[in-house]
Design an enzyme around this catalytic site. Sequence first.
Site, PDB file in Angstrom:
ATOM      1  N   ASP A   1       0.866  -1.178   0.000  1.00 55.38           N
ATOM      2  CA  ASP A   1       0.000   0.000   0.000  1.00 55.38           C
ATOM      3  C   ASP A   1       0.902   1.226   0.000  1.00 55.38           C
ATOM      4  OD1 ASP A   1      -2.151   1.688   0.142  1.00 55.38           O
ATOM      5  OD2 ASP A   1      -2.807   1.056   2.124  1.00 55.38           O
TER       6      ASP A   1
ATOM      7  N   GLU B   1      -8.810   3.570  -5.598  1.00 60.94           N
ATOM      8  CA  GLU B   1      -9.933   3.957  -4.755  1.00 60.94           C
ATOM      9  C   GLU B   1     -10.827   4.994  -5.424  1.00 60.94           C
ATOM     10  OE1 GLU B   1     -10.594   5.427  -0.144  1.00 60.94           O
ATOM     11  OE2 GLU B   1      -8.666   4.632  -0.787  1.00 60.94           O
TER      12      GLU B   1
ATOM     13  N   LYS C   1     -11.466   0.139  -5.178  1.00 63.03           N
ATOM     14  CA  LYS C   1     -11.594   0.281  -3.725  1.00 63.03           C
ATOM     15  C   LYS C   1     -12.788   1.173  -3.413  1.00 63.03           C
ATOM     16  CE  LYS C   1      -7.882   1.055  -1.085  1.00 63.03           C
ATOM     17  NZ  LYS C   1      -6.544   1.558  -0.672  1.00 63.03           N
TER      18      LYS C   1
ATOM     19  N   THR D   1     -12.801  -1.377   1.547  1.00 59.83           N
ATOM     20  CA  THR D   1     -11.819  -0.895   2.513  1.00 59.83           C
ATOM     21  C   THR D   1     -12.532  -0.173   3.655  1.00 59.83           C
ATOM     22  OG1 THR D   1      -9.716   0.298   2.707  1.00 59.83           O
ATOM     23  CG2 THR D   1     -11.392   1.299   1.290  1.00 59.83           C
TER      24      THR D   1
ATOM     25  N   PHE E   1      -9.582  -3.306   8.970  1.00 63.30           N
ATOM     26  CA  PHE E   1      -8.717  -2.423   9.739  1.00 63.30           C
ATOM     27  C   PHE E   1      -8.808  -2.855  11.186  1.00 63.30           C
ATOM     28  CE2 PHE E   1      -8.701  -0.277   5.895  1.00 63.30           C
ATOM     29  CZ  PHE E   1      -7.918   0.863   5.907  1.00 63.30           C
TER      30      PHE E   1
END
Length: 191
Positions: free
Chosen positions: A16, A107, A143, A167, A189
């Site tokens: 990332d 994204e 994303k 995400t 996350f």
Amino acid sequence: MIALESLADITTLSIDSGDIDTVARYAKTGLLTDATTNPLFVSQAGANGDARYEAMVEEAVTYAKRKTCSEDGCDVPEETLNLAIDRLAVNLGKELINLVPGRGSTEVDIRLSYDTEKSVERARSIIAMYEEAGISKDRILIKLAGTWEGIQAAKVLEKEGIQCNITLVFSFLQAAAAAQAGAYLISPFPG
């Protein structure tokens, strides 16, 4: 490097980052499969003074103006800016995809996290830009935020063969909803 090798033995590793040199360095190890980037990395790309990134920004602005402006100027400056930002993300994504054997995630504008229709529209536009550049949608993950609307956008896109990476997933319920929507990948996350 030993920890990275151990992880690569049991899972797919995705870096990332928007730093081309960092991605290239780790990609050369053969341990990485995928790469992902986000708007922060994209914005940093244009501000670091590196000629490669400056060329990406210049191309993105030129592309957006060509697509959205007339001889009299840009009637909808926000549309031009949004297209330039998406194009910059695609330009950076192309560089990263050329470094890894797998997929790249790009994204959708996080400001659209609560708008299913606009998220779908922007995702289709991003995929079209990749395809214009000769990169198959099979190498791209879109994303989307793990909001209800983002997950619904993934459901639509997955049915169209556009694979999605959900995400900002902080709970089991988000992950379950993303899985039920058919999302290709879920990025939790933890903590």
